[in-house]
Scaffold this active site. Structure first.
Site, short mmCIF file in Angstrom:
data_model
loop_
_atom_site.label_atom_id
_atom_site.label_comp_id
_atom_site.label_asym_id
_atom_site.label_seq_id
_atom_site.Cartn_x
_atom_site.Cartn_y
_atom_site.Cartn_z
CE LYS A 216 -3.65 2.28 2.63
NZ LYS A 216 -4.58 2.14 3.76
CE LYS A 269 -6.02 1.99 -0.50
NZ LYS A 269 -6.45 2.07 0.86
C1 PBG Z 1 -7.71 2.80 5.70
C2 PBG Z 1 -7.95 2.81 4.23
C3 PBG Z 1 -7.75 3.85 3.30
C4 PBG Z 1 -8.21 3.36 2.07
C5 PBG Z 1 -8.64 2.06 2.28
N1 PBG Z 1 -8.46 1.74 3.62
C6 PBG Z 1 -7.28 5.23 3.49
C7 PBG Z 1 -5.87 5.56 3.71
O1 PBG Z 1 -4.99 4.71 3.83
O2 PBG Z 1 -5.62 6.75 3.83
C8 PBG Z 1 -8.25 4.14 0.79
C9 PBG Z 1 -9.25 3.68 -0.21
C10 PBG Z 1 -9.50 4.60 -1.34
O3 PBG Z 1 -8.89 5.66 -1.53
O4 PBG Z 1 -10.39 4.24 -2.11
N2 PBG Z 1 -6.40 2.92 6.10
#
Ligand code: PBG
Length: 343
Positions: A216, A269
């Site tokens: 991520k 992601k």
């Molecule tokens: C929680 C989380 C996030 C997203 C999914 N789970 C936000 C982040 O990490 O700031 C982002 C999903 C999206 O932008 O569609 N940590």
């Protein structure tokens, strides 16, 4: 000169689909759903057209709508009634996600995945327990008007890794107790998959899977989601726990750690700016690979379509197809219902 090799032969209508290499189907898609403990009625999310925060009383109806399009799986995000420094509503038995999972699993056949993170539950918006330095900085910022200046100068070392593990474990177990089929830890805490796997196994939830947000990135494409889930950090950013967008080899290292700790599905992601990473995780591992087509990727296509600069239906389909072509088996996407409906 006439060419003797003519790739165009296979592009005619009758044969095109016979030779197509990948295809999209509704069963590849996971629809994100936002359940909001503070809402009395559904509230549209302005930066994510077509998506809403849904009150608990409407969550079953909302998931039924998803299922009617052919999409079988949802990932639930919660907006809690209240927030505190440690995010205690994340693991509360009567928490918003726990309650939603109970209702959805009782009344629908949806496959229910839950996002496991603390940022929607902490009053500071970070994905874990703050260090004392960061808490002090936050206090100072709250009691002065110079919030920006005092709180955003140094974002390193905001969150305590190992203390956060225990809270993630409790949260995941509470989701499993409520009936979740799979948990998806998204905080990029080192060791999170191992801690959660151990917690689930100890609590006899050996059948509950883990889809790890293994790779991520610290991405600016999460903006609309943070509005939707009310999870933007109150100060600083997430760059000391989420990955640097410059790094590709590190992605394999991250994925390997999660695989070793027992992740069932490895997620990358965001998706579209990271298709090279989706491909390399696909090639390196035999786990199912998921890609998260994030909120900013959704919002930008909608914004362009609103201006009539792009054909929304076509670009949505092409985006998801490209994510599959890169090697994803499943895609978490805000386009899930729209695309599934047309397949
Ligand atoms: C929680 C989380 C996030 C997203 C999914 N789970 C936000 C982040 O990490 O700031 C982002 C999903 C999206 O932008 O569609 N940590």
């Amino acid at each position: 000169m006439n060419p003797t090799r003519r790739p165009r032969r296979l592009r005619r209508d009758g044969v095109r689909s016979l030779v197509s290499e990948v295809s999209l189907s509704a069963s590849d898609l996971v629809a994100p759903v936002f359940v909001d403990a503070t809402a009395e009625e559904r509230a549209p999310i302005p930066s994510m057209p077509g998506h809403e925060r849904v009150p608990l009383d409407d969550i079953v109806a909302r998931v039924r709508e998803v299922r009617e399009t052919g999409v079988e799986a949802v990932i639930l995000f919660g907006i809690p009634q209240s927030k505190d420094a440690r995010g205690s509503r994340a693991w509360a038995d009567d928490g918003v996600v726990q309650e939603a999972v109970r209702r959805v699993t009782a009344d629908t056949d949806a496959y229910v995945i839950t996002d496991v993170c603390l940022c929607e539950y902490t009053d500071h918006g970070h994905c874990g327990v703050l260090t004392s330095e960061a808490s002090e900085r936050l206090e100072a910022a709250r009691s002065s008007s110079a919030v920006e200046a005092s709180a955003t100068d140094d974002s390193t070392l905001t969150v305590r890794n190992d203390e956060t593990l225990e809270l993630l474990r409790k949260t995941a177990v509470s989701h499993a107790e409520a009936g979740a089929d799979m948990v998806a830890p998204s905080s990029m805490t080192d060791g999170m998959v191992g801690a959660i796997r151990a917690g689930l196994d100890e609590a006899d939830h050996t059948d509950v899977g883990i889809m790890s947000y293994a790779v991520k990135y610290e991405s600016a494409f999460y903006g609309p989601f943070r509005d939707a889930a009310d999870g933007a950090p109150a100060f600083g950013d997430r760059r000391h726990y989420q990955m640097d967008p410059a790094n590709a080899r590190e992605a394999l290292r991250e994925a390997r750690l999660d695989a070793e700790q027992g992740a069932d599905v490895l997620m990358v992601k965001p998706a579209l700016s990271y298709l090279d990473i989706v491909r390399s995780v696909r090639e390196e591992f035999d786990h199912p690979v998921a890609a998260y087509n994030v909120s900013g990727e959704y919002a930008m296509l909608h914004a362009a379509a609103e201006k009539e600069w792009l054909d929304l239906e076509a670009v949505a389909h092409e985006s998801l197809l490209s994510i599959k072509r890169a090697g994803a088996d499943l895609i978490v996407t805000y386009f899930a219902e729209d695309v599934a409906r047309r397949l």
